[in-house]
Design a protein around this motif. Structure first.
Motif, PDB file in Angstrom:
ATOM      1  N   LEU A  96       0.835  -1.195   0.000  1.00  0.00           N
ATOM      2  CA  LEU A  96       0.000   0.000   0.000  1.00  0.00           C
ATOM      3  C   LEU A  96       0.875   1.251   0.000  1.00  0.00           C
ATOM      4  N   ASP A  97       0.594   2.161  -0.914  1.00  0.00           N
ATOM      5  CA  ASP A  97       1.324   3.430  -0.926  1.00  0.00           C
ATOM      6  C   ASP A  97       0.637   4.363   0.072  1.00  0.00           C
ATOM      7  N   VAL A  98       1.236   4.491   1.257  1.00  0.00           N
ATOM      8  CA  VAL A  98       0.555   5.231   2.324  1.00  0.00           C
ATOM      9  C   VAL A  98       0.441   6.721   1.991  1.00  0.00           C
ATOM     10  N   ASN A  99       1.310   7.213   1.098  1.00  0.00           N
ATOM     11  CA  ASN A  99       1.235   8.637   0.742  1.00  0.00           C
ATOM     12  C   ASN A  99       0.028   8.951  -0.123  1.00  0.00           C
ATOM     13  N   THR A 100      -0.511   7.931  -0.803  1.00  0.00           N
ATOM     14  CA  THR A 100      -1.711   8.156  -1.614  1.00  0.00           C
ATOM     15  C   THR A 100      -2.914   7.400  -1.045  1.00  0.00           C
ATOM     16  N   SER A 101      -2.768   6.897   0.205  1.00  0.00           N
ATOM     17  CA  SER A 101      -3.886   6.175   0.815  1.00  0.00           C
ATOM     18  C   SER A 101      -4.863   7.165   1.434  1.00  0.00           C
ATOM     19  N   SER A 102      -6.046   6.655   1.790  1.00  0.00           N
ATOM     20  CA  SER A 102      -7.072   7.536   2.364  1.00  0.00           C
ATOM     21  C   SER A 102      -6.761   7.945   3.792  1.00  0.00           C
ATOM     22  N   ARG A 103      -5.684   7.396   4.394  1.00  0.00           N
ATOM     23  CA  ARG A 103      -5.268   7.883   5.718  1.00  0.00           C
ATOM     24  C   ARG A 103      -4.875   9.356   5.612  1.00  0.00           C
ATOM     25  N   LYS A 104      -4.372   9.745   4.441  1.00  0.00           N
ATOM     26  CA  LYS A 104      -4.014  11.151   4.194  1.00  0.00           C
ATOM     27  C   LYS A 104      -5.259  12.042   4.190  1.00  0.00           C
ATOM     28  N   LYS A 105      -6.430  11.422   3.960  1.00  0.00           N
ATOM     29  CA  LYS A 105      -7.675  12.206   3.946  1.00  0.00           C
ATOM     30  C   LYS A 105      -8.365  12.152   5.298  1.00  0.00           C
ATOM     31  N   GLY A 106      -7.673  11.633   6.309  1.00  0.00           N
ATOM     32  CA  GLY A 106      -8.225  11.631   7.658  1.00  0.00           C
ATOM     33  C   GLY A 106      -8.811  10.292   8.087  1.00  0.00           C
ATOM     34  N   GLU A 107      -8.723   9.287   7.226  1.00  0.00           N
ATOM     35  CA  GLU A 107      -9.259   7.980   7.633  1.00  0.00           C
ATOM     36  C   GLU A 107      -8.447   7.456   8.813  1.00  0.00           C
ATOM     37  N   SER A 108      -9.121   6.891   9.807  1.00  0.00           N
ATOM     38  CA  SER A 108      -8.395   6.373  10.971  1.00  0.00           C
ATOM     39  C   SER A 108      -7.657   5.093  10.576  1.00  0.00           C
ATOM     40  N   ILE A 109      -6.631   4.781  11.375  1.00  0.00           N
ATOM     41  CA  ILE A 109      -5.869   3.570  11.049  1.00  0.00           C
ATOM     42  C   ILE A 109      -6.760   2.337  11.165  1.00  0.00           C
ATOM     43  N   LEU A 110      -7.703   2.341  12.111  1.00  0.00           N
ATOM     44  CA  LEU A 110      -8.561   1.156  12.237  1.00  0.00           C
ATOM     45  C   LEU A 110      -9.514   1.027  11.056  1.00  0.00           C
ATOM     46  N   ASP A 111     -10.037   2.139  10.555  1.00  0.00           N
ATOM     47  CA  ASP A 111     -10.899   2.039   9.372  1.00  0.00           C
ATOM     48  C   ASP A 111     -10.106   1.504   8.181  1.00  0.00           C
ATOM     49  N   MET A 112      -8.857   1.902   8.113  1.00  0.00           N
ATOM     50  CA  MET A 112      -7.997   1.382   7.038  1.00  0.00           C
ATOM     51  C   MET A 112      -7.791  -0.131   7.203  1.00  0.00           C
ATOM     52  N   ILE A 113      -7.560  -0.559   8.439  1.00  0.00           N
ATOM     53  CA  ILE A 113      -7.341  -1.985   8.700  1.00  0.00           C
ATOM     54  C   ILE A 113      -8.620  -2.779   8.397  1.00  0.00           C
ATOM     55  N   TYR A 114      -9.778  -2.269   8.833  1.00  0.00           N
ATOM     56  CA  TYR A 114     -11.039  -2.974   8.575  1.00  0.00           C
ATOM     57  C   TYR A 114     -11.312  -3.057   7.070  1.00  0.00           C
ATOM     58  N   THR A 115     -10.908  -2.021   6.334  1.00  0.00           N
ATOM     59  CA  THR A 115     -11.084  -2.043   4.879  1.00  0.00           C
ATOM     60  C   THR A 115     -10.254  -3.170   4.262  1.00  0.00           C
ATOM     61  N   LEU A 116      -9.017  -3.301   4.723  1.00  0.00           N
ATOM     62  CA  LEU A 116      -8.157  -4.364   4.192  1.00  0.00           C
ATOM     63  C   LEU A 116      -8.668  -5.742   4.615  1.00  0.00           C
ATOM     64  N   GLU A 117      -9.166  -5.841   5.839  1.00  0.00           N
ATOM     65  CA  GLU A 117      -9.757  -7.118   6.295  1.00  0.00           C
ATOM     66  C   GLU A 117     -10.908  -7.529   5.386  1.00  0.00           C
ATOM     67  N   ALA A 118     -11.703  -6.526   4.997  1.00  0.00           N
ATOM     68  CA  ALA A 118     -12.865  -6.824   4.147  1.00  0.00           C
ATOM     69  C   ALA A 118     -12.433  -7.321   2.769  1.00  0.00           C
ATOM     70  N   MET A 119     -11.181  -7.047   2.398  1.00  0.00           N
ATOM     71  CA  MET A 119     -10.638  -7.560   1.132  1.00  0.00           C
ATOM     72  C   MET A 119      -9.922  -8.891   1.342  1.00  0.00           C
ATOM     73  N   GLN A 120     -10.115  -9.476   2.518  1.00  0.00           N
ATOM     74  CA  GLN A 120      -9.569 -10.797   2.859  1.00  0.00           C
ATOM     75  C   GLN A 120      -8.040 -10.819   2.904  1.00  0.00           C
ATOM     76  N   VAL A 121      -7.468  -9.736   3.465  1.00  0.00           N
ATOM     77  CA  VAL A 121      -6.027  -9.752   3.757  1.00  0.00           C
ATOM     78  C   VAL A 121      -5.799 -10.625   4.988  1.00  0.00           C
ATOM     79  N   ASP A 122      -4.790 -11.501   4.922  1.00  0.00           N
ATOM     80  CA  ASP A 122      -4.525 -12.440   6.021  1.00  0.00           C
ATOM     81  C   ASP A 122      -3.449 -11.957   6.978  1.00  0.00           C
ATOM     82  N   ALA A 123      -2.461 -11.220   6.444  1.00  0.00           N
ATOM     83  CA  ALA A 123      -1.359 -10.747   7.293  1.00  0.00           C
ATOM     84  C   ALA A 123      -1.060  -9.306   6.933  1.00  0.00           C
TER      85      ALA A 123
END
Ligand code: CP
Length: 332
Positions: A96-123
């Protein structure tokens, strides 16, 4: 680093990262992992090493799995080696390119993690400048997701500690009896913390942490280690010498940090300064390296140096850790 401040966090991390059967499900810290588990990981990593010039080891152990690299601080070695480790085990790897991720738009780190979980990321492999972030994420992910700490503030860098002790073991197989010197900005170094923890667990009793007083760790940071401010005293008869970079990004306005020339003259690892170490001393550096500041360039490239071997071992260690946490999750 204020160790007392981190103590509860570290104890919590130690219990969080093992399942009820003592299997590794997250890798957050080396503190609290026992000698047998560290040795097993190093043994697994050895199986992923091949002869120089031959093709790298591959398996399909992680086929169908997805690994996401989330680096909120710069990295060359750790990020590239987790990327290669995941791919060589057959996983899909998302960098993930964190400089162009939605965390730059104020998304919390947990919302980012839950988003990746929803895409079935395992690690998820996490590097962050703030202490406690990997454990915080680990407490919030679903049961089948693993979190791997890829560098946490000045607190911890567990896979670096593992690759360092693997490299030492390849040259000096018996840890008890070894004299190990770590030189540089110990106070702000997560590498010094994790590598020291691993060395002590594996039986090293003569560990010297050498730095100018202003960059020295707290007295109780590594119980049993000797804190030394004189380079020649600290390097005397050493079997292993590891140089560290000054972590300028973490120092802030700290008075008394030596300038470059003064630092190299008093704490630089050079042909001249390692003269007092054992003749077969190995010279290490976790990188990134500042030649001419903490280490002499020709020494880094010379016959005593194992710095590129550390990098090679980094891929193998990360393969071993990814495979291990995935096996824990799958109940294999
Ligand atoms: N040793 C280490 O962590 O290097 P990187 O910052 O390049 O990952």
């Amino acid at each position: 680093m204020n160790v007392a401040k981190h103590e509860n966090v570290l104890q919590d991390e130690s219990s969080l990262q093992l399942d009820a059967n003592g299997n590794l499900r997250h890798l957050l810290t080396l503190k609290g992992l026992d000698r047998q588990l560290l040795t097993d990981i190093l043994d697994d990593a050895e199986t992923y090493l091949t002869h120089p010039g031959s093709l790298p080891a591959r398996s399909q152990a992680l086929a169908g799995r997805t690994v996401a690299n989330l680096f909120f601080e710069p990295s060359t070695r750790t990020r590239a080696s987790f990327d290669l480790a995941g791919k060589r085990l057959g996983a899909d790897v998302l960098n993930l390119d964190v400089n162009t991720s939605s965390r730059k738009k104020g998304e919390s780190i947990l919302d980012m993690i839950y988003t990746l979980e929803a895409m079935q990321v395992d690690a998820m492999v996490v590097r962050d400048a703030s202490a406690g972030v990997p454990a915080f994420i680990a407490r919030h992910v679903k049961d089948h997701v693993s979190i791997l700490n890829a560098g946490e503030s000045d607190v911890s860098h567990p896979t670096q500690g593992l690759l360092d002790v693997l490299t030492i073991r390849q040259h000096k197989p018996r840890f008890p009896g070894l004299a190990v010197a770590i030189v540089g900005d110990i106070r702000h170094s997560r590498v010094a913390m994790s590598t020291s923890q691993a060395l002590m667990t594996l039986g090293v009793t003569d560990l010297r942490l050498i730095s100018p007083p202003v960059l020295a760790p707290d007295d109780d940071a590594i119980p049993g280690a000797r804190i030394v401010d004189n380079l020649q005293e600290g390097l005397a008869d050493a079997d292993v010498v590891m140089a560290l970079r000054i972590q300028r990004e973490r120092i802030g306005n700290l008075d008394g940090v030596p300038g470059i020339d003064e630092y190299f003259a008093n704490y630089g690892i050079s042909h001249a300064s390692i003269n007092v170490a054992k003749p077969d001393v190995i010279v290490m550096h976790p990188g990134p390296m500042n030649r001419g500041i903490e280490i002499e360039g020709t020494l880094a490239d010379g016959p005593n140096s194992v710095i590129t071997q550390q990098v090679t071992n980094g891929v193998a260690v990360r393969m071993a850790v990814l495979d291990r946490v995935t096996r824990t999750m799958a109940g294999r």
